[in-house]
Design an enzyme around this catalytic site. Structure first.
Site, PDB file in Angstrom:
ATOM      1  N   SER A 673      -3.423  -1.138  13.742  1.00 27.44           N
ATOM      2  CA  SER A 673      -2.088  -1.651  14.032  1.00 27.44           C
ATOM      3  C   SER A 673      -2.011  -2.173  15.466  1.00 27.44           C
ATOM      4  O   SER A 673      -2.702  -3.123  15.814  1.00 27.44           O
ATOM      5  CB  SER A 673      -1.047  -0.558  13.752  1.00 27.44           C
ATOM      6  OG  SER A 673       0.247  -1.078  13.715  1.00 27.44           O
ATOM      7  N   ASP A 746       0.292  -5.143   3.032  1.00 29.12           N
ATOM      8  CA  ASP A 746       0.842  -4.535   4.253  1.00 29.12           C
ATOM      9  C   ASP A 746       2.341  -4.799   4.331  1.00 29.12           C
ATOM     10  O   ASP A 746       2.795  -5.936   4.271  1.00 29.12           O
ATOM     11  CB  ASP A 746       0.145  -5.129   5.479  1.00 29.12           C
ATOM     12  CG  ASP A 746       0.397  -4.333   6.751  1.00 29.12           C
ATOM     13  OD1 ASP A 746       1.466  -3.703   6.853  1.00 29.12           O
ATOM     14  OD2 ASP A 746      -0.470  -4.334   7.635  1.00 29.12           O
ATOM     15  N   HIS A 780      -0.006  -0.815   4.907  1.00 32.04           N
ATOM     16  CA  HIS A 780      -0.401  -0.682   6.310  1.00 32.04           C
ATOM     17  C   HIS A 780      -1.392   0.464   6.491  1.00 32.04           C
ATOM     18  O   HIS A 780      -2.278   0.411   7.335  1.00 32.04           O
ATOM     19  CB  HIS A 780       0.844  -0.460   7.169  1.00 32.04           C
ATOM     20  CG  HIS A 780       0.601  -0.651   8.627  1.00 32.04           C
ATOM     21  ND1 HIS A 780       0.117  -1.821   9.163  1.00 32.04           N
ATOM     22  CD2 HIS A 780       0.766   0.189   9.689  1.00 32.04           C
ATOM     23  CE1 HIS A 780       0.003  -1.707  10.473  1.00 32.04           C
ATOM     24  NE2 HIS A 780       0.380  -0.496  10.816  1.00 32.04           N
TER      25      HIS A 780
END
Length: 810
Positions: A673, A746, A780
């Protein structure tokens, strides 16, 4: 003829390039040492009963298969829904339930469950006689009850539970009744997609400023709206747990949340209304906030909340009108909420940001105004009529205020107890402990005839975290340290059983001992184990763990956790390849940025995304190495984001090299991330690393123009900063090999899959050595066993080829 020949050759070149870029790869597995660690049995989750006599141990299954993860999924207004079950498509389940007596240690497995149950939404009855939970079946969610005396479970509803939205789909009204969200009977099949649209999807703004951050899974058209209404609509029902009788409560609607008053006589219901938005998730859709009596009769509308798609810019921005509704925990039926006094705009000059209001049953007349808050409302800890605690916060200075106030005397003002920066962990006083009252609600734990409160906290210090228990004098506002964790253990208070006697349950671990629960008396020596969870990572025995400290060139104190392979001898084995993993964080002061955040005595923890797996492959691991981005005073941290990243990495590398452990020519950096964003920037703006691994990142900040992470400014307010921080803009400077991994589904704000796809295209266009791995059906975070194992294989191959064996290549 010549044109045909030219077109033919262009097609051949295009096909060749496409074949070079697209690789046929089936799911692979990493080395057995890594695979065994990531598939090791998970430690059960423990939940203490309300009467503090037993624990519920919830077994956790392994990772789901890609077939399970790949089931049909609807993405509507920020929700991800399994259309076959009307529940979340991304749930995590438990697969068994065991009751453990604290006094005898006896364990009883709850029987009556189906084979391979998919258990979730678990909650104790107020008197601990029952446990309610749901079990997901192929056609929906059923509600089940477990009898804690008999240790047996039974199904109490068909597959009718509506669990599409976040939060529990039910609430206990009393020991014998449960209010729950049910599917509407006779609702029919879900709406069918039209063969052809009736017209375009049109959005229009009439001149009002509406700065909105980027969100995923939003509604896109009228058909999406119809689907959302279909799956979000519930009929509330009441289950009598003694007779099994089910009755309807009120009318069906799009129930976002509901709560029961402490005396169980009223229900606060928040229902979503139209119009919907294509810019924001369902949490910001219009709401009707209403109170009903327990018979389902409407008493009063508390608020008619409009669509919140035009909030002011910045953290701390909020909507106008009533919000943050909560029942007063120590009163029968008094509702509290807050209202912005600055039009919800944190940039607007105002003496007071928020004000509390309340309304008592029978909810007639005007709301009573309460205390005013200088900062944004952050919640309440209820105690009694003479003492409650209110929290306030402000993003700009990372400031929080904790104050006492008297709910029974609305004319009194609040009394500030703490006014501090929440980033200063060394001065964190901890959180006030609570206990259950006669309404089965959490209220402040008071002793010494109401003169003392109790605090527990992490106990951050230069030596590492040392959790503590403090006794707080209400009159003097001073705390006395009663107990604190001591080396070689990391131990924290999990639950207070009887503070007068000193009986507590702790969660204790060490570098060599896995975490477990223990019975302890803080006034005496000795400790009794409650659980004996085994070490799931025996293959890591002998791994060296060390908390190291060093300084950045500007004097900022830094830390990292260093892991070395078992049996490693610096003199005999020489320098190691190093895999470094981090996540940048913003700070408003150098002092706060340099504080230690870990403990040297914690047990090694693994999860699917951990970098520690490669300590088994001969790498030194530098985990969570400090990467503070500091902006003191009026300075914005991101103005020098790149420079601080490089400086932080240089300091960490210098330290591990000076220790005689790291090989400066064989260093890899990685992150997930925002850590992936960091990784790409380090490769673009330095020559410190041999390779990088970036998972689920965002690389072009112009695609998140209304802010990202801790950045409040828009692209148009700080274009140079957005441009400079975007590694996409520096793709031509990246010369080191970079592995990009991203979930195809995601849903994290800002890190949509296109970020990695476009970044890969930019790097490929400039001749960089880059590999893009898109994991099907993953969000994610990655869930499927096949996805996780393949990710670990990709990372192993990349590290070995470009880092570990780099010296051989020379």
């Amino acid at each position: 003829m010549n044109y045909i020949r030219i077109i033919f050759f262009i097609i051949i070149i295009f096909i060749s390039n496409n074949m070079e870029g697209q690789l046929n790869v089936n799911y692979q597995k990493p080395p057995k040492a890594i695979a065994d660690l990531v598939t090791a049995p998970a430690t059960p989750l423990a939940s203490l009963s309300p009467d503090k006599t037993m624990m519920l141990l919830l077994g956790r299954p392994g990772m789901p298969s890609i077939e399970e993860v790949a089931q049909e999924e609807l993405r509507l207004a920020g929700l991800r829904i399994n259309p076959k079950t009307n529940g979340s498509s991304r749930s995590r389940f438990y697969n068994n339930m065991t009751l453990k007596s604290l006094s005898s240690g006896q364990e009883r497995i709850i029987t009556g469950l189906p084979a391979k149950p998919m258990i979730e939404n678990v909650s104790w009855a107020p008197d601990a006689s029952k446990i309610v939970f749901t079990i997901t079946k192929p056609n929906g969610l059923e509600m089940w009850l477990a009898d804690t005396k008999k240790a047996t479970a039974k199904r109490v509803t068909d597959a009718i539970i509506n669990d599409a939205m976040s939060g529990l789909p039910y609430r206990w009204i009393s020991e014998s009744s449960i209010l729950f969200k049910s599917l509407v009977e006779g609702r029919g099949e879900k709406p069918r997609a039209p063969i052809a649209p009736k017209g375009p999807s049109v959005q229009e703004n009439t001149g009002e400023k509406s700065p909105v951050r980027t969100y995923q899974d939003l509604l896109k058209n009228k058909y999406d709206e119809e689907l959302f209404k279909y799956f979000a609509t519930s009929q509330l029902k009441i289950l009598n747990t003694l007779s099994g009788r089910i009755t309807e409560f009120g009318e069906a609607g799009m129930v976002r949340s509901f709560s029961v008053s402490p005396d169980s006589k009223y229900i606060l219901l928040q229902s979503i209304k139209e119009p919907f938005s294509y810019l924001v998730p369902y949490s910001r859709f219009p709401l009707s906030v209403d109170i009903f009596n327990i018979k389902g009769q409407h008493i009063k509308q508390i608020a008619d909340v409009p669509l919140s798609d035009n909030l002011p810019k910045g953290f701390g921005a909020t909507r106008k009108g009533p919000r943050s509704f909560t029942w007063r925990a120590d009163a029968p039926s008094t509702l509290y909420w807050t209202e912005a006094q600055d039009d919800g705009d944190p940039k607007k000059e105002a003496e007071f940001r928020d004000q509390l209001f309340s309304l008592k049953a029978p909810f007639q007349g005007e709301p009573a105004p309460g205390i005013k808050l200088n900062l944004r409302y952050g919640g309440i800890d209820w105690g009694d009529g003479d003492l409650a605690i209110v929290y306030e916060w402000e993003w700009k200075d990372r400031r929080e205020i904790t104050s006492f106030w008297k709910p029974d005397n609305i004319k009194t003002s609040k009394e500030v107890v703490y006014d501090r920066s929440w980033q200063d962990r060394y001065t964190d006083p901890g959180r006030f402990r609570k206990e259950r009252n006669e309404y089965d609600r959490s209220v402040l734990l008071k002793t010494d005839n109401g003169k003392s409160l109790w605090l527990t906290g992490t106990g951050a210090s230069p030596e590492g975290n040392k959790p503590f228990l403090d006794k707080f004098n209400i009159n003097t506002k001073k705390s006395d340290r009663i107990w604190q964790s001591k080396a070689p253990y990391y131990e924290r208070i999990a639950s207070i059983l009887d503070i007068e006697k000193g009986d507590v349950i702790t969660w204790r671990e060490s570098v060599e001992e896995p975490p477990n629960y223990y019975l302890k008396n803080i006034n005496k020596k000795g400790i009794t184990p409650v659980t004996t969870f085994p070490n799931p990572y025996k293959s890591l025995d002998g791994i060296h763990k060390e908390l190291i400290k060093y300084k950045r060139k500007d004097g900022v104190e830094m830390t990292a956790t260093l892991y070395l392979p078992a049996g490693y001898d610096k003199e005999k084995d020489g320098r190691l390849p190093v895999f470094m993993w981090a996540y940048p964080r913003e700070f408003k002061s150098k002092d706060a940025a340099g504080q230690v955040t870990d403990s040297p005595y914690e047990f090694i923890r693994l999860y699917y995304g951990s970098p520690l797996f490669w300590v088994t492959q001969g790498y030194a691991i530098l985990d969570d190495f400090s990467m503070p981005i500091i902006g003191e005073g009026e300075e914005e941290p991101n103005e020098t984001f790149v420079e601080q990243l490089v400086s932080g990495a240089e300091a960490a590398i210098d330290k591990v090299v000076e220790m005689g452990i790291g090989d400066r020519d064989r260093l890899a950096v990685g992150g997930h991330s925002y850590g992936a964003f960091m990784t790409a920037n380090l490769l673009a703006h330095s020559d410190l690393f041999a390779a990088g691994i970036a998972r689920s990142g965002a690389y072009n900040r112009t695609l998140t123009p209304f802010g990202f992470q801790a950045e409040e400014r828009t692209f148009w307010e700080a274009p140079e900063t957005y441009f400079k921080m975007s590694p996409f803009m520096a793709a031509d400077k990246i010369k080191e090999p970079l592995l990009l991994i991203h979930g195809e589904a995601d849903n994290n704000s800002g890190t949509y899959p296109m970020q990695s796809e476009r970044f890969y295209g930019a790097l490929k266009g400039h001749g960089a050595q880059v590999r893009l791995v898109m994991l099907p059906h993953e969000s994610h975070g990655y869930r499927a066993e096949e996805s996780v194992l393949h990710m670990l294989w990709e990372m192993t191959e990349w590290l070995d080829k470009h880092v570990k064996n780099k010296s051989i290549d020379k």
